[in-house]
Structures are given as structure tokens and as C-alpha cells.
Design a protein around this motif. Sequence first.
Motif, PDB file in Angstrom:
ATOM      1  N   ALA A  26       0.831  -1.205   0.000  1.00  0.00           N
ATOM      2  CA  ALA A  26       0.000   0.000   0.000  1.00  0.00           C
ATOM      3  C   ALA A  26       0.869   1.260   0.000  1.00  0.00           C
ATOM      4  CB  ALA A  26      -0.927  -0.010   1.207  1.00  0.00           C
ATOM      5  N   ASN A  27       1.942   1.245   0.780  1.00  0.00           N
ATOM      6  CA  ASN A  27       2.822   2.419   0.840  1.00  0.00           C
ATOM      7  C   ASN A  27       3.537   2.653  -0.484  1.00  0.00           C
ATOM      8  OD1 ASN A  27       2.110   2.834   3.504  1.00  0.00           O
ATOM      9  ND2 ASN A  27       3.917   1.805   4.343  1.00  0.00           N
ATOM     10  N   TRP A  29       2.530   1.678  -3.444  1.00  0.00           N
ATOM     11  CA  TRP A  29       1.528   2.131  -4.424  1.00  0.00           C
ATOM     12  C   TRP A  29       1.223   3.614  -4.221  1.00  0.00           C
ATOM     13  CZ3 TRP A  29      -0.725   0.254  -8.747  1.00  0.00           C
ATOM     14  CH2 TRP A  29      -1.851   0.934  -9.224  1.00  0.00           C
ATOM     15  N   LYS A  30       1.061   4.027  -2.980  1.00  0.00           N
ATOM     16  CA  LYS A  30       0.764   5.428  -2.690  1.00  0.00           C
ATOM     17  C   LYS A  30       1.873   6.336  -3.192  1.00  0.00           C
ATOM     18  CE  LYS A  30      -0.319   8.547   1.164  1.00  0.00           C
ATOM     19  NZ  LYS A  30      -0.504   8.633   2.636  1.00  0.00           N
ATOM     20  N   ASP A  31       3.112   5.939  -2.966  1.00  0.00           N
ATOM     21  CA  ASP A  31       4.240   6.752  -3.427  1.00  0.00           C
ATOM     22  C   ASP A  31       4.334   6.775  -4.947  1.00  0.00           C
ATOM     23  OD1 ASP A  31       4.884   7.349  -0.830  1.00  0.00           O
ATOM     24  OD2 ASP A  31       6.541   5.915  -0.690  1.00  0.00           O
ATOM     25  N   CYS A  33       1.877   6.475  -7.027  1.00  0.00           N
ATOM     26  CA  CYS A  33       0.804   7.334  -7.527  1.00  0.00           C
ATOM     27  C   CYS A  33       1.145   8.804  -7.326  1.00  0.00           C
ATOM     28  CB  CYS A  33      -0.509   7.004  -6.816  1.00  0.00           C
ATOM     29  SG  CYS A  33      -1.346   5.564  -7.476  1.00  0.00           S
ATOM     30  N   ALA A  34       1.711   9.120  -6.163  1.00  0.00           N
ATOM     31  CA  ALA A  34       2.055  10.510  -5.867  1.00  0.00           C
ATOM     32  C   ALA A  34       3.120  11.044  -6.815  1.00  0.00           C
ATOM     33  CB  ALA A  34       2.530  10.625  -4.428  1.00  0.00           C
ATOM     34  N   CYS A  41      -1.920   9.185  -9.893  1.00  0.00           N
ATOM     35  CA  CYS A  41      -2.400   7.950 -10.525  1.00  0.00           C
ATOM     36  C   CYS A  41      -3.165   8.191 -11.820  1.00  0.00           C
ATOM     37  CB  CYS A  41      -3.244   7.120  -9.559  1.00  0.00           C
ATOM     38  SG  CYS A  41      -2.238   5.920  -8.671  1.00  0.00           S
TER      39      CYS A  41
END
Length: 360
Positions: A26-27, A29-31, A33-34, A41
Amino acid sequence: MAAGDFDVTSAQYGAKPDSDITQALANAWKDACASTSPSPCKAPIEMQVQGTLQAPEDGSQLSKPDTWIDFSYLDKLTLSGGGTFDGQGALAWKQNDCHKKANCNSIAINLRFNFVNNSVVKDVTSLNSKNFHVNVIGCNQFTFQDFTVTAPGDSINTDGIHIGRSTGVNITDTKIGTGDDCISIGDGTKQLTVTKVTCGPGHGISIGSLGRYPKEEPVEGINVRNCTLSKTTNGVRIKTWPASPDASTASDIHFEDIIMDDVANPIIVDQEYCPWNNCKKEAPSKIKVSNVSFKNIKGTSSSPVAVKIACAKGLPCEKVEMTDIDLKYSGNQGSITSECSNVQPTITRVPNALACAAKS
């Protein structure tokens, strides 16, 4: 963080073999996307899976009981890497009663794609999903290529790829062996192309089932070509429920260059589909089936009724075409035959036994 690679096994994210990597993934993926500024994203993003991801065996750790991995509201996603999504479904199959009753407990689907556009899934495997392997809803211009689905033939409700309310989905060079439909095509599916797919074990390549729920959307523009089905319980199929709550249509559907290897029900249209035997068969289906063709379908049937086209009473199928059908019966329960009702197909180069003489 600059755009680039985000490795969940790096010290930054800390994913380790044989451990729960949910937070690390999750972390990362978040990075990732950012990094796609200015709109997170909305730029192309690729997720590479190398090795095997395993779902919780009993599903108790999932945030949603019907979902393991969910990709939603994305554009230009690529899912690749040669890895495997292992749903560890054996325990769930033993507890699954969905084949006996319509209202059953939710069970996790391996991969959900919701409103994902202009995207590709390639060179990955879905293994032993608890429920459907893949569910595609509200997607546009979405391709599966060199994709593999694997589960035992007796695994319950494990459709390979289910598509609904999506336009421009392509499935090619894909191998599916599972316990339900290899590909199931739900309402609202338009401009679907299926090519070079091998199916088996499984229940075949199916349009539907349709007509079970209110306000279903039409199905149109389905092309299935150059596929092989081996020892499946159905071949190419259209299935609709009787007593449909609302009227709809299934049209412009074409099956061509299909090889059947010891397949039960190689060609079947069933407008009295009722798997739990709890529907009102005396009320006909309201799904109008039209402009359907079966061309160059060859091989062997494990059941004597190799062609069955049972259309709805009072709503006959229209513009049904059968051309170059060459099927042989591989069993010993009589001679090969066809059974048809409420349809007058156009027949070209089809043996008399399979020529679908209409019955009252």
C-alpha cells in the motif's frame, strides 16, 4: 519522490518473503501514484508482480469479504511481471454453497478491475481464487494478454474472467482452466474480442447468465475466434433466465474457428437457465437474442446433443446462422443430434443430424 521504480522489498518499504506485505504494498503504491504529478495515478503506472502473492487462506484478514486485490478508477495501468496471485481457495470451496442457493455469503475474488481504462494485464497468473478469478466492471479498452487462470475443475464458482458493463475488452493468448465459466460475459458488455484462448477444465465461454436482475443493459458486439475448448461441460454458450424482471437484448454475437475436444454441449443457447431450480420456468425469458453466428466449429462432443438452441417462448431468436459445423460424438449413448426450439436458423454446410430442425 521522483517517478521511477518502487520496490516493496527495499529497506524503505520492508516487505519480506513469507510475511504480510499489505502495508508495504500500500505504501509503495501510494508513493508511485504521488509521483505521477500533477494528478495522482492519472499517468501511466505499471505494477510488476514477481514471485507469488498469497491471499489469507480463510479470508478473515481481508478488509472486504468479497475482494482480495482491487484496482479502481485508473487510466493506463499495466499489470505484469510473470508472477502469481494465489487465492488459496481450497478451504473456501468446501464452504461455498452458491451452487445450491442464490443468496450466499460473499467470498473473495482474486482481482477486481473497476472503472479502469486503457490498461493491460499480461504475463501473470491467477491461481486458486476463492470465487471468480477476475471481475471486470465499468472498464474501457482493457486487454488481457498471455494471462493464465488455474484452478481445479471441481472448484465452485471460480469463473476465470467475468466482464460486465465494459466496452472494448480484449482477451488474447490466454489459458484458462477452472471450475466454472472460463469467460463469463455479463450485461452491458460491448465490443468484446476473445482470440486464441484455451479453455479447460471449465464450463466454457458463456454469454450470461442474463435476465436475472432488473435494469440489465444490452450485450452486443461479442466476437470469439480461434479458441480451443477441451473437456469442458459446455462449449460456446448463451444463457438467460426465465421470468426476467425486465426486457433486454443480446445481439451481434459471433463464434468462429472454434475447436471442441470432447466437450459436452459444444453449441448451446439456453433461455431457460435455472441453476438452482427455483425460478418460474413457465414465464419465458425477456432477453431477445438476435444476429448470432456459429461458424467453423469442429471437433468432438462428449454428449449426443451437440447443438442445442432453446430460445424463449414468444420471443424467438432471430438471424441465427450456423455454417461449417463438423462435430463427432465421442460417447456411446446413441447418435449425435441437435435440439432446437423457437428458432429458424440459416444452415450452410452442416450435417443433417446437426441441422437444428425446429421443434414445437
